[in-house]
Each structure stands twice: as C-alpha cells, then as structure tokens.
Design an enzyme around this catalytic site. Structure first.
Site, PDB file in Angstrom:
ATOM      1  CD  GLU A  17      -1.771  -2.260   1.436  1.00  0.00           C
ATOM      2  OE1 GLU A  17      -0.811  -2.590   1.883  1.00  0.00           O
ATOM      3  OE2 GLU A  17      -2.794  -3.142   1.294  1.00  0.00           O
ATOM      4  CG  HIS A  40     -10.940  -6.164   6.700  1.00  0.00           C
ATOM      5  ND1 HIS A  40     -10.215  -6.872   7.917  1.00  0.00           N
ATOM      6  CD2 HIS A  40     -10.554  -6.453   5.821  1.00  0.00           C
ATOM      7  CE1 HIS A  40      -9.480  -7.354   7.406  1.00  0.00           C
ATOM      8  NE2 HIS A  40      -9.328  -7.187   6.011  1.00  0.00           N
TER       9      HIS A  40
END
Lengths: 328, 334
Positions: free
Chosen positions: B63, B132
């Site tokens: 990322e 999440h």
C-alpha cells in the site's frame, strides 16, 4: 548560475574540463554546506539542517551521468543532491534563509525542496519517501515511453523501511527505469547500521534479482563509472538498478548532533579519503592539473557563496498576506 | 457512458466513470491489488484491463509503494487512480498520501499539481470486524491539500469520480461497501463539482446532515418522520474537504434544528467538528443541535453487536422524536 547536468550521458570518460567541473561542483556543495552551518549559527537559517559534507562524490558522480528529462528524488540531506543535479545555489540558499526568492518561496525549507524545472521531483523529509516517489516517476516515464530514468537517493538506514522493500519489489516486477542509490554512510542517524540491519544491504536487491553494484562513494570517477552502468541498465528497459555508494558524513546527522557515537579515529581516517582530496589527487595525476588552478576554483567558489549569502540576506521574506491556499 | 436516467449499480457507475475518463485522457492510469485481471474484490473494475491494457495494473500488497507510486507518477505527467482494497488499509499508505501528495502543490510554492485519486471501500454493516469496517474520514479530513469525497448514490459516484480524476489535487474517493449493490438512476451530468453539498430532500422542521451511506439512512428516516408530521430536510455533504458549510447553514437557518449523522466515533469525528462550525457561525439560528454517532470502541463483529453499534434510520427517527418532544407526547398520550 548553475548549468544543468554536466555529462549528457556521454559515457564515464571525461576530459580535463569536465573533470574540473566535477571538482568544482563538489567544492560548491561543501562550501554551500559550510555556509549553511555558519548562517545557522548566526540565526539566519532556521529549524534544523542535515548536511551532505563528505558525501559529495556520490551525488555529483551519479547526477553527472544523467541527461535532461531524467528525474531525481533526494532526501532531507538533500542540498547536495539538489546542487549536484543543477539546482541554482542562489535559489537553494534563499530557501534556507526563508526568503521569497527561495526555490519554494520559503515554504519548504531545508528538508523539502522541490525544483521541477531542474527535474528535482523533490527532497523528502521522511526516510524512504524518495524511493517511493522515484519509483512512481519511473512508472510514468515507462508508460509515457520517454526513455527517461528516475533516481532515488537515500541512506543506509532506509534499507529497513517499508518504502525500500515495497518499492524495490514493485519496480523489479514492472521493470521500471529507476536507479536506487543507497548512500551508505555507516550510521542510521546515531546508530551503526550493522547494529540494526540483518545481513548486507546489498543482499536485499540481489535477492530480488535487481542489478547491484557497490562502489567507493568518495571517488567521483568510480561513482560515475558505476552510475553509468546502472543508468544504462535502467534506461534499456531491463529494470531497476541499485548502486551502494560507500561514504561517510563529516558532520553530525543533524545540526544538534556532535557525533559522539563515532568510533575513535574513524572520522580522521575518512577525512584522508575526503571526496575533495581524492578529486584533487585524481585531477593532478590523471589530468595533469596544476594544484594552483584547483586552489583558484576553491577561491572562486568561496567568493560565489559569499555573494550568494549577501544577495540572499538582502532578499525579502514572503509576505504573510500571501500565505496561499490549500488547493490548486 | 451510461444512458441518461439509466438505473445502474453503484459499482458499475464507478467502473463507467473510470473507463470514460481513461477513454477521454490517456494519462489516466489505474492500479491496485487484484484490480486488473481479477477485476477487484468488490467486482468494481472487471473489463478495464481488457480495454486499457498496460494502463490497468495489478500491484503487490504494497500500500505504501502504491500511494508513493501514484504520487511520483502524478507529479510526472500521469493522472493515477489507485485502489486501496479496504479503507482500513489506507493507514499503510498514509505517509505518501499525507506527507507527499497533499503537501506537494503548496510546499513546492505551487510549482506543480499532484492529480491523483485513491479509491477505497469503507464502512461497517457487513460483519467484517474491527479491521475491515472503519470509516477513514477522521484520519483524512484534517489534512489540508487532500480532498475527501464520499458519494451516496450511483449517480453522484459517477459524476464525482469523473471530476475527482480531473481534479488537480489528490482526492480520497470513499465508497461505502454497503452501497456497491444499490441501484440509482444516473443523469446525463458528466461531472459534479467537488465541495458542494446537496439538499436531497426539503423539509421545514429539522435538518439531517450526513455523507455516503448515512444519507440514505437519513432519507429513510425522513420518510418515517413525514408520516409523523415532521418535515426533515436532508443535506448530503458529498465532500468533507472542501466542506460546504454554507449549504448546511442555509438549511439550519430554515429549520433551526440540526442533526449530524456519522458512522464513526463522536470524539474527533467530522460531525462534531461541523457542529462546532455551525454553532460558531449560526448560533442565532439554532434551537437544537446534536450528533448521532457510534460508541467509542472498535467496531464489533457479531451481527447483534454491530447492528447496535451503527446509527440507522430507527435511531435517527427516535432521537428526532425525542428531542422535538414528540415522544413525550406519545408517552403521556397527549
């Protein structure tokens, strides 16, 4: 006025005039850094600074092998990278002095200089930032099919950063035209690099199949030769290259660091291998240059910096009314 | 490009916006984890790699390299879009986003813009658990130089994403996971400006302010409130930076009551901040003002806990009724 990069990829071979330019550029960086230090002590440079003194051959050697359009990302120790690439030292000094005439109008300061015109993507205040930025710039060069490369300068300590591992891997997978230049000055800030690093730094790019070379980072001619090979590799489309330039900084990590962690005698040993000492020796031996001619260059650069500071101190500070907006 | 008034899924609207901008401008590129060959874990981007080849790239799980890669490409001639699969993972990419992209134009003394878009799936309600399900808005909104956009409908998603890609600044484009399968009509409007809120329902008694999925909760609450005789006006902020306080203040001037509905904690959230701005600039118009937010805990997994954790239309209706004194009337039979 600083000219842009010197060599235009004409190969590592260089004539006497070119060799003299390399020496002048290294001297310019050293004197610039000495001047930043003295202006700091006088209260004219603010915050903190991280000087490149001792590492000049690395930046100058690499940048002298680039051509127009190639991009460079430097670090918070970036004055040397900037000058090596061809950033106008007047604009750079004015930035240190916080003046409106600075490379970034006084908004950036020592650690975050950007000079788009000089192909300097930026100097990055946070360890590792240069690696990711240059990798992205190389992605753009590849997709735009320009034939340009991007160079990331960074230190040994960065080899333990996420930016390093993630970007090296991605660059190799995508065969990006990027050259990773690890300037190994043996210390991550105050700590010996071997105390905090498992295995050799060079084993990391090699494990990913990335073209790797270690070179004497204080010998500008050796750096040029190795950089030329690395740049050619990247430009050919073969993927990234990794150059480890072994060097040493003659000053503390930052302004406030007296360098007490150095091993006894270490600094003196490295000073015998000062890039400027080695440069002078090579110029005299290989090119038959008169030592007096080199003294003359030193004097010219000293005068150049005196004038730069004089003009910089006379330049206006930015007007707080023009603080600017957040978006373009 | 979708037909005018065609009803399409939110995820399809996003795919169409990316495709249309890639057609329009060859400097637009798109990359992320599983986005190219697989078409994305939320099935947002199938077909784009087939259409645009090397301009749609599968990345490693990196990322930080992705956001820095987008930054480096954006300041070097491209207009990258990258996808961070779950907004929770944005934390891994924050250095480049915050310290490089968001600051570039300003700190460089306006030498060059940094046009990039980071798309990310946010939000709870799917029992994905604490790592999440988060909304990254409070982490992003406080960064000058970074635009934060979160559409509530497929139509807005299409037009706001096209504009985000054309914008010269870095934009965080946040897609609520619970919205991917909703269907809305898409108008022929190609782009909408960033930083303009919309009054999506008019009402005279109370203003409900939210963004993304919260807007749809507010609209359902407004329907219920209408049945009880309460006229709720609903403001969709659409963007949290820039923040359109003017539209909120105008609505408050009309209704004199405001409720901010946030999927996230009260402390440090966008709603409490906006409430502060409204109080500072519109106190004379206020009879009542409050925030409906989440408890100050991580987001729990099991449906009974997660459902109780999230604001929904039932809670909005209940709180409005209570604060407006309607519930007391019910209780006393008045």
């Amino acid at each position: 006025m600083a000219e842009k990069t010197q060599a235009k990829a004409a190969g590592a071979e260089i004539d006497a005039a070119g060799a003299r330019d390399l020496y002048r550029r290294m001297r310019l960086i050293r004197t610039f850094e000495d001047t930043v230090q003295s202006q700091f002590q006088k209260g004219n440079v603010h915050g903190t600074t991280h000087l490149y003194s001792g590492q000049e051959a690395s930046g100058v050697g690499v940048c002298s092998m680039l051509r127009d359009g190639d991009k460079v990302a430097g670090t918070y120790r970036g004055h040397g990278h900037s000058i090596a690439l061809g950033v106008d030292p007047q604009k750079l000094m004015d930035e240190m002095l916080g003046r409106e005439t600075g490379a970034c109008g006084g908004r950036a300061g020592s650690m975050n200089v950007v000079d788009v015109e000089a192909d300097l993507i930026g100097c990055f205040g946070i360890v590792g930032g240069s690696i990711g930025a240059a990798t992205g710039a190389a992605l753009a060069e590849k997709l735009r099919r320009t034939g340009n490369v991007a160079v990331a300068f960074f230190g040994d300590g960065t080899s333990n950063q996420a930016y390093f591992h993630e970007s090296l891997n991605w660059a190799q997978i995508e065969k990006l035209p990027v050259i990773f230049v690890c300037e190994n000055n043996l210390y991550m800030e105050f700590t010996p690099i071997e105390n905090v690093t498992a295995g050799a730094i060079g084993s990391r790019p090699q494990a990913m199949g990335i073209h790797y070379r270690q070179v004497d980072g204080n010998d500008v001619f050796a750096v040029r030769e190795a950089a030329g090979e690395a740049i050619e590799h990247a430009r050919s489309g073969a993927g990234p290259a990794f150059l480890e330039t072994m060097t040493y900084r003659f000053v503390g990590h930052s302004r406030s660091d007296p360098g007490k962690y150095r091993k006894p005698g270490e600094l003196d040993e490295w000073k015998k291998r000062d890039p400027l000492v080695l440069g002078r020796k090579a110029l005299e031996e290989r090119y038959g240059l008169d030592p007096e001619r080199l003294d003359q260059i030193d004097a010219e650069v000293a005068k150049q910096l005196e004038e730069i500071v004089e003009r910089g101190l006379a330049a206006p500070f930015p007007d707080p009314a023009n603080v600017g907006g957040e978006f373009k | 490009m979708p037909e005018d008034n065609e009803t399409i899924e939110y995820r399809v609207a996003i795919r169409e916006a990316i495709g249309d901008e890639m057609d329009r401008d060859e400097s637009v590129v798109f990359f992320g984890e599983d986005v190219a060959i697989a078409g994305g874990v939320f099935a947002v981007t199938p077909g784009l790699h087939e259409r645009f080849g090397e301009r749609v790239i599968d990345t490693p799980i990196s990322e930080l390299a992705m956001s820095a890669g987008a930054f480096g490409a954006a300041v070097n001639g491209l207009r990258p879009i990258f996808e961070i699969m779950f907004a929770d993972f944005l934390l891994l990419s924050m250095d480049s986003l915050v310290n490089q992209a968001a600051k570039y134009w300003y700190v460089s003394n306006e030498q060059a813009p940094c046009p990039l878009v980071v798309r990310s799936a946010m939000g709870a309600g799917g029992n994905f658990g604490a790592m999440h399900s988060q909304s990254p808005i409070p982490w992003l909104q406080g960064v000058p130089g970074l635009k934060v956009v979160a559409p509530a409908t497929a139509g807005d998603a299409y037009a706001l994403l096209r504009q985000s890609i054309r914008d010269e600044n870095p934009v965080a484009f946040l897609e609520h996971k619970r919205l991917y399968s909703v269907k809305d009509p898409v108008s022929e409007v190609e782009t909408l400006p960033l930083g303009e809120a919309a009054v999506v329902r008019e009402g005279a008694d109370v203003t409900l302010v939210s963004i993304s999925k919260g807007v749809r909760d507010c609209l359902r609450a407004a329907d219920e409130l209408a049945e009880k005789g309460v006229g709720a006006e609903v403001v969709d902020l659409r963007s949290l930076r820039p923040l359109d306080t003017e539209t909120v203040l105008a609505s408050v001037a009309k209704t004199n009551r405001v409720v901010m509905v946030e999927e996230g904690p009260l402390v440090g959230g966008w709603a409490a901040n906006l409430l502060g701005i409204v109080a500072a600039e519109g106190l004379h118009d206020l009879d009542d003002a409050w925030v409906i937010a989440c408890p100050e805990t991580p987001i729990p997994y099991t449906p009974t806990l997660e459902d109780a954790f999230l604001p929904d239309e039932g809670r909005i209706v209940h709180e409005v009724e209570t604060r407006l004194g309607l519930r007391a009337e019910i209780a006393t039979g008045a």
